[in-house]
Write a protein that holds these residues in place. Structure first.
Motif, PDB file in Angstrom:
ATOM      1  N   ALA A 316       0.848  -1.203   0.000  1.00 43.89           N
ATOM      2  CA  ALA A 316       0.000   0.000   0.000  1.00 43.89           C
ATOM      3  C   ALA A 316       0.880   1.247   0.000  1.00 43.89           C
ATOM      4  O   ALA A 316       0.651   2.192  -0.762  1.00 43.89           O
ATOM      5  N   LYS A 317       1.912   1.201   0.817  1.00 42.71           N
ATOM      6  CA  LYS A 317       2.804   2.366   0.910  1.00 42.71           C
ATOM      7  C   LYS A 317       3.470   2.646  -0.438  1.00 42.71           C
ATOM      8  O   LYS A 317       3.564   3.800  -0.867  1.00 42.71           O
ATOM      9  N   GLU A 318       3.886   1.578  -1.084  1.00 43.31           N
ATOM     10  CA  GLU A 318       4.497   1.757  -2.414  1.00 43.31           C
ATOM     11  C   GLU A 318       3.539   2.409  -3.392  1.00 43.31           C
ATOM     12  O   GLU A 318       3.946   3.139  -4.291  1.00 43.31           O
ATOM     13  N   ASP A 319       2.261   2.136  -3.204  1.00 40.61           N
ATOM     14  CA  ASP A 319       1.241   2.741  -4.074  1.00 40.61           C
ATOM     15  C   ASP A 319       0.826   4.137  -3.611  1.00 40.61           C
ATOM     16  O   ASP A 319      -0.127   4.713  -4.136  1.00 40.61           O
ATOM     17  N   GLY A 320       1.462   4.647  -2.568  1.00 36.86           N
ATOM     18  CA  GLY A 320       1.124   6.004  -2.096  1.00 36.86           C
ATOM     19  C   GLY A 320      -0.066   6.037  -1.149  1.00 36.86           C
ATOM     20  O   GLY A 320      -0.713   7.068  -0.994  1.00 36.86           O
ATOM     21  N   LEU A 321      -0.343   4.888  -0.503  1.00 35.64           N
ATOM     22  CA  LEU A 321      -1.457   4.819   0.456  1.00 35.64           C
ATOM     23  C   LEU A 321      -0.842   4.548   1.828  1.00 35.64           C
ATOM     24  O   LEU A 321      -0.395   3.429   2.089  1.00 35.64           O
ATOM     25  N   VAL A 322      -0.783   5.571   2.675  1.00 39.12           N
ATOM     26  CA  VAL A 322       0.001   5.428   3.901  1.00 39.12           C
ATOM     27  C   VAL A 322      -0.867   5.488   5.156  1.00 39.12           C
ATOM     28  O   VAL A 322      -1.988   5.976   5.139  1.00 39.12           O
ATOM     29  N   ALA A 323      -0.250   4.978   6.250  1.00 35.89           N
ATOM     30  CA  ALA A 323      -0.851   5.017   7.601  1.00 35.89           C
ATOM     31  C   ALA A 323      -2.139   4.201   7.689  1.00 35.89           C
ATOM     32  O   ALA A 323      -3.129   4.635   8.288  1.00 35.89           O
ATOM     33  N   LEU A 324      -2.118   3.017   7.114  1.00 32.77           N
ATOM     34  CA  LEU A 324      -3.301   2.144   7.139  1.00 32.77           C
ATOM     35  C   LEU A 324      -3.265   1.116   8.271  1.00 32.77           C
ATOM     36  O   LEU A 324      -4.214   0.343   8.438  1.00 32.77           O
ATOM     37  N   LYS A 325      -2.195   1.117   9.032  1.00 32.91           N
ATOM     38  CA  LYS A 325      -2.088   0.115  10.095  1.00 32.91           C
ATOM     39  C   LYS A 325      -3.136   0.376  11.182  1.00 32.91           C
ATOM     40  O   LYS A 325      -3.306   1.516  11.623  1.00 32.91           O
ATOM     41  N   GLY A 326      -3.837  -0.674  11.601  1.00 33.90           N
ATOM     42  CA  GLY A 326      -4.877  -0.521  12.629  1.00 33.90           C
ATOM     43  C   GLY A 326      -4.279  -0.100  13.965  1.00 33.90           C
ATOM     44  O   GLY A 326      -3.070  -0.229  14.190  1.00 33.90           O
ATOM     45  N   HIS A 327      -5.123   0.385  14.835  1.00 30.72           N
ATOM     46  CA  HIS A 327      -4.668   0.776  16.171  1.00 30.72           C
ATOM     47  C   HIS A 327      -4.118  -0.455  16.893  1.00 30.72           C
ATOM     48  O   HIS A 327      -4.668  -1.548  16.753  1.00 30.72           O
ATOM     49  N   ARG A 328      -3.083  -0.255  17.706  1.00 30.83           N
ATOM     50  CA  ARG A 328      -2.436  -1.406  18.344  1.00 30.83           C
ATOM     51  C   ARG A 328      -3.408  -2.226  19.198  1.00 30.83           C
ATOM     52  O   ARG A 328      -3.212  -3.413  19.404  1.00 30.83           O
ATOM     53  N   MET A 329      -4.476  -1.593  19.674  1.00 35.88           N
ATOM     54  CA  MET A 329      -5.415  -2.332  20.531  1.00 35.88           C
ATOM     55  C   MET A 329      -6.306  -3.280  19.743  1.00 35.88           C
ATOM     56  O   MET A 329      -6.813  -4.253  20.294  1.00 35.88           O
ATOM     57  N   VAL A 330      -6.537  -2.983  18.468  1.00 30.69           N
ATOM     58  CA  VAL A 330      -7.450  -3.852  17.701  1.00 30.69           C
ATOM     59  C   VAL A 330      -6.762  -4.558  16.535  1.00 30.69           C
ATOM     60  O   VAL A 330      -7.318  -5.507  15.972  1.00 30.69           O
ATOM     61  N   GLY A 331      -5.583  -4.127  16.173  1.00 29.49           N
ATOM     62  CA  GLY A 331      -4.832  -4.791  15.099  1.00 29.49           C
ATOM     63  C   GLY A 331      -5.461  -4.537  13.733  1.00 29.49           C
ATOM     64  O   GLY A 331      -6.255  -3.615  13.557  1.00 29.49           O
ATOM     65  N   GLY A 332      -5.079  -5.367  12.761  1.00 31.40           N
ATOM     66  CA  GLY A 332      -5.638  -5.235  11.415  1.00 31.40           C
ATOM     67  C   GLY A 332      -5.311  -3.894  10.772  1.00 31.40           C
ATOM     68  O   GLY A 332      -4.239  -3.315  11.008  1.00 31.40           O
TER      69      GLY A 332
END
Ligand code: PMP
Length: 361
Positions: A316-332
């Motif tokens: 995703a980052k390579e495609d220019g889509l950043v900061a998609l990581k879920g919150h550490r409490m819920v993951g995903g």
């Protein structure tokens, strides 16, 4: 057009038009020869800016005259303390509705200041989270206020209807939903929001408070947290976060220029539907919120095969889509798609998700 689409939950992306204007005016604002951040908050230029920003916000949200708009410090968490200090009388109690991690944090902080009655209103059925109807919420008639969080940023759960319990003031943490859809401010005693999602940069917190709730603060309330002090001093009892206030003003102007809250609400519905429809159509991705309570601002989703998470994020980052990581409490994953996220950003995300699914199924 931004170089990347930033899906961060906050601080979040700001409208490109706003950032360009701020860049143009950065070192010489309105021919003052100074940056706006170098001007006194009491200068006539800054006072005019401050007044206009408030007037624009009032217009955007249709804020009635008997409400004060305060430009505060301290973020959402600062308000977790300020609210009980200002609204909870000695010996009184407040109801806290728990619908996710932010409302839970608000209740925990408030417990430092008096009797707080927290209650969870979330139920899980077949792995799907839903919210109990308002008539099943247990609210005692003598509560000083009812606090809830209309949009849970971490959990991706949003309540669109506004609760009503007689004359008990409703206090709402709108940090991640303010200005995303039309609301009737009259239904609230107090609304608050950290700026860093739909308003501007972090460092500024907006409080919209009904006038009859002023003047009730505990005597040991620090003056910078006292709503009456803020209201009596036009939010300038001490030096406010002037640059954040300026940027918030530019965001309000931008929102007005594109048709206001009703117009952005349509776009927000469209963006959210696009993403949820795709997630629902696929077995590769999942979301766990009842469709009546799905957030339009923060959309968590999980890959069925979690071992692909890192590959998903880096592609995703390579495609220019950043900061998609879920919150550490819920993951995903989590896509935060606030007002400043253009439709094209969500279209690009959905296209990417389709391609990733095809490649990894
Ligand atoms: N409430 C909500 C709903 C939030 O999303 C956040 C921050 N993500 C907060 C409160 C806390 O805000 P701050 O970091 O500004 O204290």
């Amino acid at each position: 057009m931004s170089a990347v689409y930033n899906f961060c939950a906050g601080p979040a992306m700001l409208p490109t038009a706003v950032m360009s204007k701020a860049q143009q005016e950065f070192i010489n604002w309105q021919n003052t020869g100074c940056s706006v951040m170098e001007l006194s908050h009491r200068s006539k230029e800054f006072m005019a800016l401050a007044t206009k920003a408030e007037a624009d916000l009032r217009q955007l949200m249709n804020i009635p005259v008997n409400y004060r708009v305060l430009f505060c410090h301290g973020g959402g968490r600062g308000q977790f303390s300020a609210i009980p200090m200002n609204l909870l009388p000695v010996g009184g109690h407040a109801e806290y509705i728990i619908s996710g991690s932010w409302s839970k944090a608000a209740a925990k902080e408030a417990e430092n200041f008096g009797e707080i009655r927290p209650q969870s209103v979330v139920e899980e059925r077949d792995g799907i989270k839903t919210v109990k109807p308002f008539d099943q919420w247990e609210i005692s008639p003598d509560a000083a206020y009812v606090h809830y969080c209309p949009n849970e940023t971490v959990d991706g759960l949003e309540l669109f209807d506004i609760p009503k319990f007689g004359d008990i003031p409703i206090v709402a943490d709108m940090s991640s939903t303010i200005l995303s859809h039309d609301i009737d401010v009259n239904k609230f005693g107090l609304i608050y929001a950290g700026a860093q999602k739909n308003i501007g940069p972090s460092g500024l917190t907006i409080v919209i408070v009904r006038e009859d709730l002023l003047g009730k603060a505990r005597t040991d309330t620090p003056c910078i947290m006292n709503y009456t002090t803020a209201a009596e001093n036009d939010s300038m009892y001490n030096t406010p976060p002037t640059y954040a206030w300026y940027l918030a003003g530019l965001v309000f102007e931008w929102l007005k220029s594109i048709g206001g809250v009703a117009a952005i609400e349509k776009v927000n519905k469209h963006k959210a539907k696009l993403l949820y429809d795709y997630v629902d159509s696929s077995t590769f991705y999942q979301n766990n919120i009842d469709e009546n309570f799905r957030s339009r601002m923060n959309i968590p989703f999980w890959l069925q095969d979690e071992s692909l998470n890192e590959a998903f994020l880096s592609a995703a980052k390579e495609d220019g889509l950043v900061a998609l990581k879920g919150h550490r409490m819920v993951g995903g994953m989590r896509a935060s798609i606030y007002n400043a996220m253009p439709l094209e950003g969500v279209e690009k995300l959905v296209d990417f998700m389709k391609t990733f699914e095809q490649r990894n199924r």
